[in-house]
Design a protein around this motif. Structure first.
Motif, PDB file in Angstrom:
ATOM      1  N   UNK A  14       0.813  -1.330   0.094  1.00 26.15           N
ATOM      2  CA  UNK A  14      -0.095  -0.005   0.117  1.00 26.15           C
ATOM      3  C   UNK A  14       0.890   0.950   0.028  1.00 26.15           C
ATOM      4  N   UNK A  15       0.370   2.404  -0.730  1.00 29.81           N
ATOM      5  CA  UNK A  15       1.208   3.564  -0.524  1.00 29.81           C
ATOM      6  C   UNK A  15       0.092   4.653  -0.232  1.00 29.81           C
ATOM      7  N   UNK A  16       0.675   5.722   0.535  1.00 27.28           N
ATOM      8  CA  UNK A  16      -0.076   7.074   0.682  1.00 27.28           C
ATOM      9  C   UNK A  16       0.800   8.190   0.307  1.00 27.28           C
ATOM     10  N   UNK A  17       0.430   9.142  -0.643  1.00 26.74           N
ATOM     11  CA  UNK A  17       1.074  10.194  -0.924  1.00 26.74           C
ATOM     12  C   UNK A  17       1.554  11.224   0.142  1.00 26.74           C
ATOM     13  N   UNK A  18       2.476  11.642  -0.005  1.00 31.42           N
ATOM     14  CA  UNK A  18       3.101  12.574   1.296  1.00 31.42           C
ATOM     15  C   UNK A  18       3.169  14.189   0.567  1.00 31.42           C
ATOM     16  N   UNK A  19       3.918  14.430  -0.446  1.00 34.97           N
ATOM     17  CA  UNK A  19       4.114  15.529  -1.029  1.00 34.97           C
ATOM     18  C   UNK A  19       4.835  15.466  -2.381  1.00 34.97           C
ATOM     19  N   UNK A  20       4.425  16.700  -3.347  1.00 38.17           N
ATOM     20  CA  UNK A  20       5.169  16.750  -4.679  1.00 38.17           C
ATOM     21  C   UNK A  20       5.931  17.855  -4.671  1.00 38.17           C
ATOM     22  N   UNK A  21       6.976  17.643  -5.729  1.00 39.94           N
ATOM     23  CA  UNK A  21       7.808  18.902  -5.935  1.00 39.94           C
ATOM     24  C   UNK A  21       8.314  18.705  -7.306  1.00 39.94           C
ATOM     25  N   UNK A  22       8.822  20.188  -7.717  1.00 41.83           N
ATOM     26  CA  UNK A  22       9.607  20.271  -9.075  1.00 41.83           C
ATOM     27  C   UNK A  22      10.746  20.635  -8.812  1.00 41.83           C
ATOM     28  N   UNK A  23      11.612  20.867 -10.053  1.00 42.21           N
ATOM     29  CA  UNK A  23      12.960  20.977  -9.828  1.00 42.21           C
ATOM     30  C   UNK A  23      13.420  22.543  -9.974  1.00 42.21           C
ATOM     31  N   UNK A  24      14.456  22.876  -9.449  1.00 45.73           N
ATOM     32  CA  UNK A  24      15.132  24.218  -9.400  1.00 45.73           C
ATOM     33  C   UNK A  24      16.487  23.967  -9.432  1.00 45.73           C
ATOM     34  N   UNK A  25      17.189  25.022  -9.905  1.00 49.85           N
ATOM     35  CA  UNK A  25      18.707  25.254 -10.052  1.00 49.85           C
ATOM     36  C   UNK A  25      19.368  25.827  -8.795  1.00 49.85           C
ATOM     37  N   UNK A  26      20.285  25.129  -8.382  1.00 48.80           N
ATOM     38  CA  UNK A  26      21.319  25.846  -7.487  1.00 48.80           C
ATOM     39  C   UNK A  26      22.401  25.980  -7.554  1.00 48.80           C
ATOM     40  N   UNK A  27      23.210  27.070  -7.414  1.00 52.04           N
ATOM     41  CA  UNK A  27      24.377  27.425  -7.589  1.00 52.04           C
ATOM     42  C   UNK A  27      25.187  28.149  -6.481  1.00 52.04           C
ATOM     43  N   UNK A  28      26.521  28.538  -6.292  1.00 52.40           N
ATOM     44  CA  UNK A  28      27.322  28.972  -5.260  1.00 52.40           C
ATOM     45  C   UNK A  28      26.568  30.494  -5.310  1.00 52.40           C
ATOM     46  N   UNK A  29      26.477  31.380  -4.296  1.00 47.27           N
ATOM     47  CA  UNK A  29      26.010  32.651  -4.392  1.00 47.27           C
ATOM     48  C   UNK A  29      26.917  33.665  -4.926  1.00 47.27           C
ATOM     49  N   UNK A  30      28.007  33.284  -5.059  1.00 47.86           N
ATOM     50  CA  UNK A  30      29.169  34.281  -5.465  1.00 47.86           C
ATOM     51  C   UNK A  30      28.965  34.175  -7.040  1.00 47.86           C
ATOM     52  N   UNK A  31      28.309  33.252  -7.711  1.00 52.94           N
ATOM     53  CA  UNK A  31      27.960  33.235  -8.966  1.00 52.94           C
ATOM     54  C   UNK A  31      27.150  34.467  -9.777  1.00 52.94           C
ATOM     55  N   UNK A  32      26.224  34.652  -8.870  1.00 52.39           N
ATOM     56  CA  UNK A  32      25.226  35.873  -9.129  1.00 52.39           C
ATOM     57  C   UNK A  32      24.775  35.708 -10.636  1.00 52.39           C
ATOM     58  N   UNK A  33      24.406  34.729 -10.594  1.00 53.58           N
ATOM     59  CA  UNK A  33      23.425  33.925 -11.867  1.00 53.58           C
ATOM     60  C   UNK A  33      22.146  34.934 -12.338  1.00 53.58           C
TER      61      UNK A  33
END
Length: 345
Positions: free
Chosen positions: A163-182
């Motif tokens: 059996x299974x019960x859903x807990x949460x869903x999520x999408x993707x994001x990008x992470x980078x070092x803060x010094x890169x200031x993208x």
């Protein structure tokens, strides 16, 4: 087994216990919700089987014989054992010292376990938690045998006995070092970046899932198909330079190189709180990754297991969107690809 036991009606023991307590046929019948004549008839049958009067009628009530006094404590304990065997087991989290074993990825460990531990500290201070990797090959067998209580992850299919019960869903994001200031990420910006991604369970097929023993598990922890669609026909594409088996090393790798990474949104938010990382929206939409709790049907009726799954639902409340106009969170719908999803009874 003796012939007497084979002939024994358990209701006779119930009547015996009631008369022993009440010392009255009338009150015994009222106690167990049967007529006075039914109690008398049951006593007659039991006397015949035992070969003893058991109770003698006196001016002060039904007085037990020596044989009845000898039988009484044994029958009382036997009756209690029968009641315990057939009643639903109870679980008191406040006093329990039970140890629960949960199979999780490092992603789930990071975004779910801290809140789960906070709940356990409040509601079950003596309960222990053992975390096991969800990457083990015999996960299904471990759940079948009860060596693992539940698994938390992203599943595309489950065997019928689970059996299974859903807990949460999520999408993707990008992470980078803060010094890169993208700043804001565009397709052109993304095409120039060198990326790290995470693939678990030994890689995966074209849909990012692997299957073993009837259990389909998410392998690629990002939406590769969405990325490929976004750059289909483009002359320049982002370079997927590094594939990791887990998220553990990502913060250090992003600090010491030009790498960026595509990760689930809740993980990015957690990492950005404790590491010098920035989170950026991707310039394309990604499919939701559905995270659920999985357990074996054999644990049906286990009050402790029901409680554990409830704690996991509470621990992930902040990862689910709130229903408009209400204070309580709403469960995300189950993964569309699951063949069988069932909530707790």
């Amino acid at each position: 087994m003796s012939t007497l036991i084979n002939r024994l009606d358990l209701n006779l023991l119930r009547v015996f216990d009631a008369v022993m307590e009440e010392r009255s046929v009338l009150r015994a019948g009222q106690r167990i919700c049967v007529s006075q004549s039914a109690v008398s008839h049951a006593l007659s049958r039991l006397r015949e089987m035992i070969g003893d009067d058991l109770f003698v009628r006196t001016t002060t009530g039904m007085q037990p014989t020596a044989r009845a006094l000898q039988m009484a404590p044994l029958i009382r304990e036997a009756w209690k054992s029968i009641e315990c065997a057939i009643e639903l087991p109870k679980f008191d989290p406040c006093s329990s010292t039970r140890r629960f074993t949960v199979a999780v990825s490092d992603f789930v460990t990071t975004v779910v376990v801290p809140d789960l531990l906070g709940l356990l500290k409040q509601e079950a201070p003596q309960v222990d938690l053992a975390l096991r990797s969800d990457n083990i090959l015999d996960l299904i067998e471990q759940l079948d045998f009860g060596h693992i209580d539940v698994a938390v992850g992203s599943f595309s299919e489950i065997p019928d006995r689970f059996r299974s019960r859903p807990l949460f869903s999520c999408d993707d994001v990008l992470v980078a070092h803060r010094l890169r200031r993208l700043g804001r990420i565009t397709h052109d910006t993304l095409a120039t970046l060198t990326m790290a991604t995470v693939s678990t369970h030994g890689g995966g097929g074209g849909d990012g899932f692997v299957s073993a023993h009837g259990l389909g598990r998410r392998s690629e922890m990002f939406d590769r198909m969405a990325l490929e669609r976004a750059f289909r026909g483009s002359k320049r594409k982002p370079r997927l330079a590094l594939s990791l088996p887990h998220f553990l090393a990502l913060p250090a790798l992003l600090e010491d190189s030009e790498l960026v990474a595509i990760v689930p949104r809740p993980l990015a938010a957690r990492l950005a709180r404790v590491h010098p990382l920035s989170m950026h929206e991707l310039p394309y939409e990604t499919a939701a990754m559905d995270v659920a709790v999985l357990w074996s049907e054999r644990s049906f009726g286990d009050a402790a297991q029901d409680w554990l799954r409830g704690m996991l639902t509470q621990a992930t409340a902040s990862l689910r969107p709130a229903t408009v106009g209400t204070e309580s969170p709403t469960l995300c719908p189950p993964p569309a690809s699951l063949r069988r999803i069932a909530a707790d009874a």
